[in-house]
Design a protein around this motif. Structure first.
Motif, PDB file in Angstrom:
ATOM      1  N   UNK A 120       2.331  11.968  11.337  1.00  0.00           N
ATOM      2  CA  UNK A 120       2.763  10.583  11.487  1.00  0.00           C
ATOM      3  C   UNK A 120       4.259  10.492  11.734  1.00  0.00           C
ATOM      4  N   UNK A 121       4.590   9.781  12.777  1.00  0.00           N
ATOM      5  CA  UNK A 121       5.994   9.542  13.076  1.00  0.00           C
ATOM      6  C   UNK A 121       6.732  10.763  13.574  1.00  0.00           C
ATOM      7  N   UNK A 132       7.306   8.111  -1.899  1.00  0.00           N
ATOM      8  CA  UNK A 132       7.139   7.312  -0.690  1.00  0.00           C
ATOM      9  C   UNK A 132       5.816   7.602   0.007  1.00  0.00           C
ATOM     10  N   UNK A 133       5.371   8.838  -0.081  1.00  0.00           N
ATOM     11  CA  UNK A 133       4.171   9.190   0.674  1.00  0.00           C
ATOM     12  C   UNK A 133       2.883   9.023  -0.117  1.00  0.00           C
ATOM     13  N   UNK A 134       3.022   8.520  -1.311  1.00  0.00           N
ATOM     14  CA  UNK A 134       1.852   8.455  -2.188  1.00  0.00           C
ATOM     15  C   UNK A 134       1.149   7.118  -2.047  1.00  0.00           C
ATOM     16  N   UNK A 135      -0.178   7.138  -2.056  1.00  0.00           N
ATOM     17  CA  UNK A 135      -0.881   5.865  -2.071  1.00  0.00           C
ATOM     18  C   UNK A 135      -1.855   5.780  -3.239  1.00  0.00           C
ATOM     19  N   UNK A 172      12.131   0.837   1.573  1.00  0.00           N
ATOM     20  CA  UNK A 172      10.979   1.479   0.953  1.00  0.00           C
ATOM     21  C   UNK A 172      10.747   2.869   1.520  1.00  0.00           C
ATOM     22  N   UNK A 202      11.555   8.649  13.643  1.00  0.00           N
ATOM     23  CA  UNK A 202      12.279   7.602  12.941  1.00  0.00           C
ATOM     24  C   UNK A 202      13.705   8.016  12.650  1.00  0.00           C
ATOM     25  N   UNK A 203      13.805   9.180  12.013  1.00  0.00           N
ATOM     26  CA  UNK A 203      15.139   9.608  11.605  1.00  0.00           C
ATOM     27  C   UNK A 203      15.904  10.204  12.763  1.00  0.00           C
ATOM     28  N   UNK A 240       0.816  -1.197   0.000  1.00  0.00           N
ATOM     29  CA  UNK A 240       0.000   0.000   0.000  1.00  0.00           C
ATOM     30  C   UNK A 240       0.858   1.257   0.000  1.00  0.00           C
ATOM     31  N   UNK A 278      11.518   4.229  -7.738  1.00  0.00           N
ATOM     32  CA  UNK A 278      12.746   4.903  -7.345  1.00  0.00           C
ATOM     33  C   UNK A 278      13.763   4.697  -8.465  1.00  0.00           C
ATOM     34  N   UNK A 296       2.907   4.720   1.354  1.00  0.00           N
ATOM     35  CA  UNK A 296       2.529   5.939   2.066  1.00  0.00           C
ATOM     36  C   UNK A 296       2.791   5.772   3.548  1.00  0.00           C
ATOM     37  N   UNK A 353       1.957   6.661  16.630  1.00  0.00           N
ATOM     38  CA  UNK A 353       1.699   5.752  15.517  1.00  0.00           C
ATOM     39  C   UNK A 353       0.776   4.678  16.020  1.00  0.00           C
ATOM     40  N   UNK A 408       7.148  -0.431  11.832  1.00  0.00           N
ATOM     41  CA  UNK A 408       7.028  -0.591  13.287  1.00  0.00           C
ATOM     42  C   UNK A 408       6.887  -2.052  13.673  1.00  0.00           C
ATOM     43  N   UNK A 410       8.083  -6.603  -3.566  1.00  0.00           N
ATOM     44  CA  UNK A 410       7.557  -5.265  -3.310  1.00  0.00           C
ATOM     45  C   UNK A 410       8.308  -4.269  -4.174  1.00  0.00           C
ATOM     46  N   UNK A 411       7.634  -3.181  -4.445  1.00  0.00           N
ATOM     47  CA  UNK A 411       8.190  -2.248  -5.420  1.00  0.00           C
ATOM     48  C   UNK A 411       8.613  -0.963  -4.725  1.00  0.00           C
ATOM     49  N   UNK A 412       9.870  -0.608  -4.910  1.00  0.00           N
ATOM     50  CA  UNK A 412      10.410   0.552  -4.195  1.00  0.00           C
ATOM     51  C   UNK A 412      10.024   1.817  -4.953  1.00  0.00           C
ATOM     52  N   UNK A 413       9.433   2.756  -4.206  1.00  0.00           N
ATOM     53  CA  UNK A 413       8.926   3.961  -4.864  1.00  0.00           C
ATOM     54  C   UNK A 413       9.766   5.183  -4.545  1.00  0.00           C
TER      55      UNK A 413
END
Lengths: 300, 1206
Positions: free
Chosen positions: B472-473, B965-968, A223, B489-490, A187, B976, A189, B431, A197, B959-962
């Motif tokens: 988020x995060x 990243x924030x897009x759904x 990712x 996270x970072x 999915x 990427x 985003x 989260x 997590x 899985x496909x690396x984009x």
């Protein structure tokens, strides 16, 4: 009801299995378990053998229990996996046929569902596998398989639905979390973060650390675009199992992503036989074929 | 133990405060001081409203009347004074006490005042007839305090005689109330006053004497509802007493004060007792357990008095240096909003939810009785929808939090079973399964999982006071002067904003904006913490919530207000009690009040919606609002005017004066004229005339001049508009008016000489008349004048005269109609207002509103047509919908989506669709030779897939690396691409230049060609990056060319500079190549290198003319001092004999490119072809071959240009 559900006797064993702590599963003492739970526990141990590629151990146990449906199912799966590892195409087909037959006969047996479902899904009979698995009665393992098959078929919508309904009755079960994270990884985003997590929780707690969890964490980080963190996790995984093909394949991906061309070039040959390498080799051929369509002229 | 939740709201500095009284309705407090002054404060604004100074000596007792604008005071001057705070003066004085008056109180319904005095008596006064009605004796020491019972006819008093007395005053009431129904006994009693005791005191009798204090008692008070009494004495004790109809007894003692207790009081609503003492403490006791709940200590000031507000949760205590007003607990109910649900904690500490869509309050779901201490309400609540769990913080025990799962259904206040707890001042979910806990004392934030184990620890910036969810995060960390956005996270700080004293953070529903609330400021920021606007409020800001349209509604103590993103704000409604806003939906504003009850306020959002529509130029919406609601008001008009929309404001105004002003402002003359006629004031006509003149609208000007009777101006107007008839009429009018100068003027305008002469004659100005007649050749007239004056022509000396001037005739009859002025375009708004019949007009006139989007669409289409050659099926829709609706079967993978979503070749390569990627490149840059790109293709492909191990026995999940990243949204997903532009410029380009400098040319050529290949298959986000990429391609091509030329030279002659051993032809070619090496565009220091090499080679080989020109260039452009030095020497040598021994094909003065295949010059103007990708130039004959520089593109092929963005 699922004997592995939260209040069951087998919760710990089940959790071990899905945390990929297979040695812990194998050394689990089955004697204090109630009789009705002994069989599922034994099957779980056999599956742990399969996960560790210890096919002969599994097969010998099955041989001594020949005729019991559950063990037959394990045996079929063991033969299938063994054949697949060896690249023995005819044995794979045979296992698939056996699985199909057993599924039609004993389709209501949970062990049959999971193990034959695995074989069928692995031999491109996804629809048959889904049909078989959909007959499950509250088995999370079956749900996880269904989700994975949906994802393999790129049916994110169906996978999501399945995960949501599982979440409703299984609540915070580990396997639901993991399967949800698989969905989340598709999915993207904000979902990447949630998946991360879950994986990180598994991978960073010393008790539940395993190659699979570390790898999952590393992939989710990839990712998320956090390459350095991902590299650290992959390194940890590689230290645990230096020969793991998936680790190597993902390491190659990471090196490429990071633009480290030379290191990637070095890492590539190490991947010889794995599915990823085969895919790349195929793509290479495809590229060369596509090049043929153009006839460049070169000046002297 | 200093209590953290004694919340001081107001403090005053003064001399010792002995008496305090709250106004029951207004935010006022009366303070009587030891210095004889009485102060009236507004404790909300912190201002001193008034001072009353008529007492002589300390004033100890003070009380507000409940309903009348009165208050009473009693002091050491034995006097009781009744004041009006309206007229601000003392109304009258009650005298009778023989010593200091200690306390005075009004009766709650009768017109009575009770006072206690050091003369050992308690007196009751009627303030209406200003008389003493009762004296109660019995105490045998100072009476320190006396109060009426809040409901019954009882009085309680305290005295230094160590006793507390309860008096029955029902007799007094009977005696003084109106004689309604009187029983026979009463009549007897009344008629037999002699049966009273010797002082005549039947009116008040001692009911109980309470003994138990073993020192003097300073204060006593009734419980507002229960039959309880609390007293405080010099024995340092607070005693609780209970009474029944017949007896009273001591219940218990509260021990803790270590000095005299000055005063005590029951909490008006809660089971608490408050007491203050000379030990400088305020103490709070549990009424039921008689244990200390909390205490507050002042450093230096002894406390003398405490008072409770009758209605709201507010207390005041007087001490040696003034007064403090405080709250015992926060009244803000802990709450959290998630979508349509509000979760909150009631006063009973029950968790409830409220559904905004159904307006239903749930029954209690959980009881949090056991959390925190019993007297402390939970501070905050954070809700986790995924886990349906709440996180509650309480300030008890130095801060603690509790993680509780909510039950599925609300079935009543059940005790939570499985809770996780810990210490910390703030706790928020960050989260699905993580929350952050902040501990102030050690300045640490722990990120915890749902099992309550710490997964991470963060050090917040020093001085952090609170944390909030930051997207988020992320976390928002609040310090006293700033807000910091932190990525968990970072583990890094993303942004920081200087804002003082932020207390609350409110996120908008879409999560894009947040409001930071301080005590007096609201700052609106984006989610990346960029400030959008800020506003200041003088009244304390309490809460805020976002409208779905991006309007922030916030509440102060007494208003609900709104603010738009641009800072425009206004009042929505006033509040009679403080509320905490939770959500706004349509006309309903949902809030929690101080009793944690959900309330719905009906609001009128018209004003802010209108303003929002105005800001967004959404005229339809505005129109709709105007049509459907009555939006008239001075504020909206002045707002519109101020914001530069007079024409819109005009629509709202009825008042002619304002309409006139607005009409002038927006140049609407019709309306202005109409209004001016209605008002008919000279001043307005003057202004209108100026405005009309500026418009060139002379009929209006004419009318205004007529109105103003400005004849001269009118005449001039007719002159300039060429209206002779009117001018003539003006002349007549002038004659009629007898205004000679005006007549003269008009005759001048008309060129009417005859008339002028007549006029002059009339005025006996014969010389002028003669002159006029003479100069215009009217000889008859001249003679008649001469005749009339009796002079002859000889007697007159005339200056020489020319021809009489003729009056020019108007060419254009301007007067018939005004000049065609620029049509004042009716605003879209006005046309819209005209109604549906005129809709066509709207469509055509409001270009910028409606045409633009249409144009945009067309533009898009054209764009699409532009890269149509990409031919790559962008028909996302059909297949896509199919996927979603299909019941079973496989869907299309993300890789397929990528190729659909993008016209960029790299994205197709990543999607594995090599064929289409090649087609794209072929059309975009004429690429034909793809084998050099093989590694790049494979690299991109293999970087975009990860293999996630899943179930045992099945292949891993791909899985496909984009890069998105924030897009759904599946239509916007993109892969990427490794080695992005930044990587290439910071790593490869630098490496290539280093190789140039260090003379590793083979490596350099490889690097720059690699850059060309990497850029060809790449993707960037912005236009500026596109141009950066283009620049990079050019640079790489130039360097490749330069290095290849030099390598070619070295292949001929090696690195030796002495060419004498070679044939002339080789020598010539080597010299030429070294010269061409200097041509491509490179960095100045690299060009210097090339020039220097060429100079040396030429010099060594006796090409002195060439060497000289190179030397000149080195001196001119060189970047290296050493090189310049040697260049000067060579120049000196060469200048002696500037001749080449060998003629080479290099003209230092001509402009030329170097052919990248043959390394020969292509002079300006001569035919050439170029590589469509990197722009390298070639001689015509190379057309159709593969470019030598990029090795991919076909020279001279048709190409649309490389596409790098989606």
């Amino acid at each position: 009801m699922d004997p592995f559900s939260a209040d069951g006797e087998l919760t710990t064993l089940h959790t071990y299995f899905h945390q990929c702590l297979y040695p812990a599963v194998l050394s689990y003492d089955l004697s204090p378990l109630s009789d009705s739970n002994k069989l599922p526990a034994t099957i779980l141990q056999l599956r742990a053998h399969l996960a560790l590629n210890q096919y002969s151990e599994a097969l010998s146990v099955c041989a001594s229990n020949k005729g019991k449906v559950d063990f037959d199912a394990v045996a079929i799966c063991a033969r299938y996996m063994q054949a697949k590892d060896r690249g023995d195409g005819s044995s794979v087909t045979k296992a698939s046929e056996e699985a199909s037959a057993l599924a039609t006969k004993e389709g209501d047996n949970a062990t049959v569902q999971i193990l034959c479902g695995t074989v069928l899904a692995g031999t491109e009979n996804e629809d048959e596998a889904l049909e078989l698995l959909s007959r499950h009665q509250g088995s999370l393992d079956a749900v996880a398989l269904i989700i994975q098959i949906h994802l393999q078929q790129n049916r994110l919508d169906l996978a999501k639905k399945e995960a949501q309904s599982a979440r409703k009755w299984a609540q915070d079960n580990l396997l639901v979390n993991i399967a949800e994270s698989w969905v989340a990884m598709r999915e993207g985003g904000e979902q990447y973060q949630s998946a991360y997590y879950v994986f990180e929780e598994l991978a960073q707690a010393p008790a539940t650390q395993s190659v699979k969890s570390l790898l999952s964490q590393a992939i989710s980080e990839m990712h998320l675009g956090r390459l350095e963190e991902s590299e650290a996790a992959l390194k940890q995984a590689a230290e645990l199992e230096p020969e793991n093909e998936l680790v190597k394949a993902n390491q190659l991906v990471l090196l490429t992503l990071a633009g480290k061309r030379d290191e990637a070039a070095k890492a590539k040959p190490e991947l010889e036989k794995s599915g990823f390498a085969q895919d790349l080799a195929e793509k290479k051929k495809e590229f060369q074929a596509a090049c043929e369509r153009y006839q460049p002229k070169f000046a002297a | 133990m200093q209590s953290p939740n004694m919340l001081t709201k107001f403090e005053s500095k003064s001399s010792r405060a002995k008496g305090i009284a709250f106004h029951p309705k207004r935010p006022w407090i009366l303070v009587s001081l030891h210095s004889s002054t009485i102060q009236l404060w507004d404790y909300r604004m912190g201002t001193l409203i008034d001072r009353f100074e008529e007492h002589d000596g300390p004033v100890r007792g003070i009380d507000f009347h409940k309903t009348q604008p009165l208050f009473v005071s009693g002091g050491d001057d034995y006097r009781i004074k009744v004041w009006s705070h309206q007229s601000r003066r003392c109304l009258f004085t009650l005298t009778g006490h023989l010593d200091y008056v200690r306390t005075v109180f009004f009766h709650h319904e009768l017109p009575w005042i009770i006072s206690s005095s050091d003369d050992q008596t308690i007196k009751i006064w009627n303030w209406q007839n200003r008389s003493l009605i009762c004296t109660m004796t019995g105490h045998n020491h100072y009476a320190m305090c006396a109060q009426f019972h809040p409901k019954e006819d009882l009085v309680v008093s305290a005295s230094l005689d160590q006793s507390v007395r309860v008096w029955d005053i029902s007799g007094l009431r009977k005696k003084h109330s109106a004689p309604t129904t009187m029983t026979f006994e009463e009549q007897i009693a009344r008629s037999n006053p002699n049966q009273a005791d010797m002082f005549g005191n039947t009116d008040a009798v001692v009911k109980f004497v309470l003994e138990g204090h073993d020192r003097g008692v300073n204060w006593v008070a009734f419980h507002p509802t229960l039959p309880l009494i609390v007293s405080a004495g010099d024995d340092r004790l607070v005693k609780l007493w209970r009474m029944s109809e017949t007896k009273a007894w001591e219940v218990d003692t509260c021990r803790g004060h270590f000095q005299n207790v000055s005063a005590c009081s029951f909490h008006p609503h809660q089971d608490l007792i408050l007491s203050v003492g000379e030990d400088k403490t305020i103490r709070v006791w549990d009424l039921n357990k008689r244990t200390a709940v909390q205490s507050f200590k002042r450093e230096n000031d002894r406390f003398w008095v405490i008072a409770a507000h009758p209605e709201i949760n507010l207390f005041a205590a007087g001490h040696d240096n003034g007064v403090m007003v405080f709250k015992l607990e926060r009244e803000r109910p802990a709450s959290a909003v998630y979508q349509n649900q509000l979760f909150y904690i009631t006063k009973e500490k029950h968790v409830r939810s409220y559904d905004f869509s159904k307006n239903i309050e749930s029954p209690s779901m959980l009881s949090l009785k056991k959390i925190g201490s019993p007297w402390l309400p939970p501070r905050t609540l954070s809700y986790n929808p995924a886990e349906r769990a709440i996180l509650v913080t309480s300030s008890a025990d130095g801060g603690s939090y509790e993680l509780v799962a909510l039950p599925r259904d609300a079935t009543g206040a059940i005790e939570p079973t499985d809770t996780k707890r810990g210490t910390g001042n703030s706790a928020v979910f960050v989260a699905r399964n993580r929350f952050a806990v902040f501990t102030k004392s050690n300045q640490q934030i722990d990120i915890k999982d749902l099992a309550n184990s710490t997964t991470k620890t963060i050090k917040p910036p020093p001085g952090t006071t609170d944390i909030y969810f930051g997207g988020t995060g992320c976390l928002l960390m609040i310090t006293a002067t700033s807000v910091v956005l932190y990525d968990i996270q970072q583990k890094k700080q993303l942004a920081e904003l200087q804002v003082n004293g932020v207390k609350y953070v409110v996120w908008s529903n879409d999560g894009l904006h947040a409001a930071l609330l301080s005590k007096h400021n609201v700052t609106i920021v984006t989610k990346s913490l960029q400030q959008i606007s800020t506003l200041h409020e003088t009244i304390r800001i309490k809460s805020a919530t976002w409208d779905d349209a991006g309007v922030l509604l916030y509440s102060t103590l007494n208003h609900v207000k709104y603010t738009l993103m641009n800072g425009d704000n206004g009042i929505v409604c006033t509040l009679d009690q403080t509320v905490y806003l939770q959500r706004v939906k349509g006309r309903n504003l949902y809030c929690l009040d101080r009793y944690a009850k959900p309330r719905i306020l009906a609001i009128d959002p018209t004003e802010y919606r209108f303003k929002l529509a105005l800001v967004k130029r959404n005229y339809d919406e505005m129109l709709n609002i105007i049509k459907t609601s009555s939006l008239v008001g001075q504020s909206i008009i002045s707002y519109l005017q101020k914001k530069g929309y007079p024409e819109i404001a005009l629509q709202f105004v009825q008042d002619p004066q304002t309409r006139f002003e607005l009409a002038l402002e927006c140049g609407n003359l019709d309306v202005a004229v109409e209004m001016a006629k209605e008002l008919d004031r000279p001043k307005l006509w003057t202004r209108l005339s100026l405005e009309a003149l500026a418009h060139g609208n002379h009929p209006v000007v004419e009318m205004t001049y007529q109105k103003l009777r400005s004849f001269d101006k009118l005449s001039f107007l007719y002159l300039v508009t060429g209206d002779k008839d009117k001018l003539r009429r003006m002349a007549k009018i002038a004659e009629h008016r007898g205004d000679t100068s005006s007549r003269f003027q008009n005759s001048l305008y008309l060129g009417d000489v005859q008339n002028r002469v007549e006029l002059l004659k009339e005025l006996d100005l014969y010389p002028l008349a003669y002159l006029t007649a003479k100069s215009n050749g009217l000889s008859e007239e001249c003679e008649s004048i001469l005749e009339a004056t009796g002079m002859t022509e000889d007697q007159i000396k005339l200056p020489p005269m020319g021809e009489p001037t003729s009056i020019p005739k108007p060419i254009v009859p301007t007067f018939t109609s005004p000049w065609p002025a620029k049509v004042t375009s009716t605003s879209a708004f006005e046309t819209a207002l005209l109604g549906p019949g005129e809709e066509d007009v709207v469509a055509t006139n409001s270009e910028d509103l409606e045409d633009e989007p249409v144009e945009l669409e067309e533009g898009d289409d054209e764009d699409a047509a532009g890269w149509d050659m990409g031919e790559v099926d962008v028909d996302t829709s059909e297949d896509f919908i199919n996927v979603e609706s299909a019941e079973a079967g496989a869907g299309s993978s993300e890789a397929d989506l990528w190729t659909r979503n993008s016209p960029v070749a790299a994205d197709h390569a990543a999607g594995g669709s090599f064929e289409t990627a090649m087609q794209l490149l072929n059309r975009q840059v004429g690429a034909v030779n793809f084998s050099p790109l093989e590694d790049r293709f494979m690299e991109i492909y293999q970087a975009s897939r990860t293999l996630l191990p899943a179930s045992v026995g099945l292949s891993p999940l791909v899985n496909y690396v984009r890069r998105t990243v924030n897009e759904t949204d599946s239509r916007k997903l993109l892969p990427t691409i490794p080695r992005d532009l930044e990587h290439i410029t910071t790593v490869d380009l630098v490496a290539g230049k280093t190789q140039m400098r260090t003379n590793k040319l083979e490596d350099g050529v490889r690097t720059f060609k690699g850059i060309l290949h990497d850029v060809m298959l790449n993707a960037v986000g912005t236009q500026s990056e596109v141009s950066e990429a283009k620049q990079l391609i050019h640079t790489a091509a130039q360097y490749t060319l330069a290095m290849s030329i030099e390598l070619q030279r070295r292949s001929l002659t090696g690195t030796s500079t002495d060419l004498s051993s070679f044939s002339d032809e080789t020598k010539k070619r080597a010299l030429e190549l070294s010269a061409y090496f200097t041509v491509p565009e490179m960095e100045p220091n690299h060009v210097t290198l090339a020039l220097f090499a060429a100079m040396n080679l030429a010099h060594k080989n006796k090409q002195l003319s060439s060497a000289l020109s190179f030397a000149n260039s080195v001196i001119e452009k060189g970047t290296n001092a050493k090189f310049k030095e040697s260049a000067r020497k060579i120049k000196a040598i060469c200048e002696r004999n500037p001749n080449d021994t060998l003629e080479i094909e290099f003209d230092q003065f001509a402009e030329f490119d170097v052919c990248a295949a043959s390394y020969t010059p292509i002079y300006n103007g001569s035919p050439s072809v170029a590589c469509p990708y990197d722009g390298s130039k070639y001689h015509q004959k190379y057309k159709g071959t593969v470019c030598k520089v990029c090795e991919v593109a076909q020279i001279g092929a048709p190409a649309s240009g490389l596409r790098l963005t989606v």
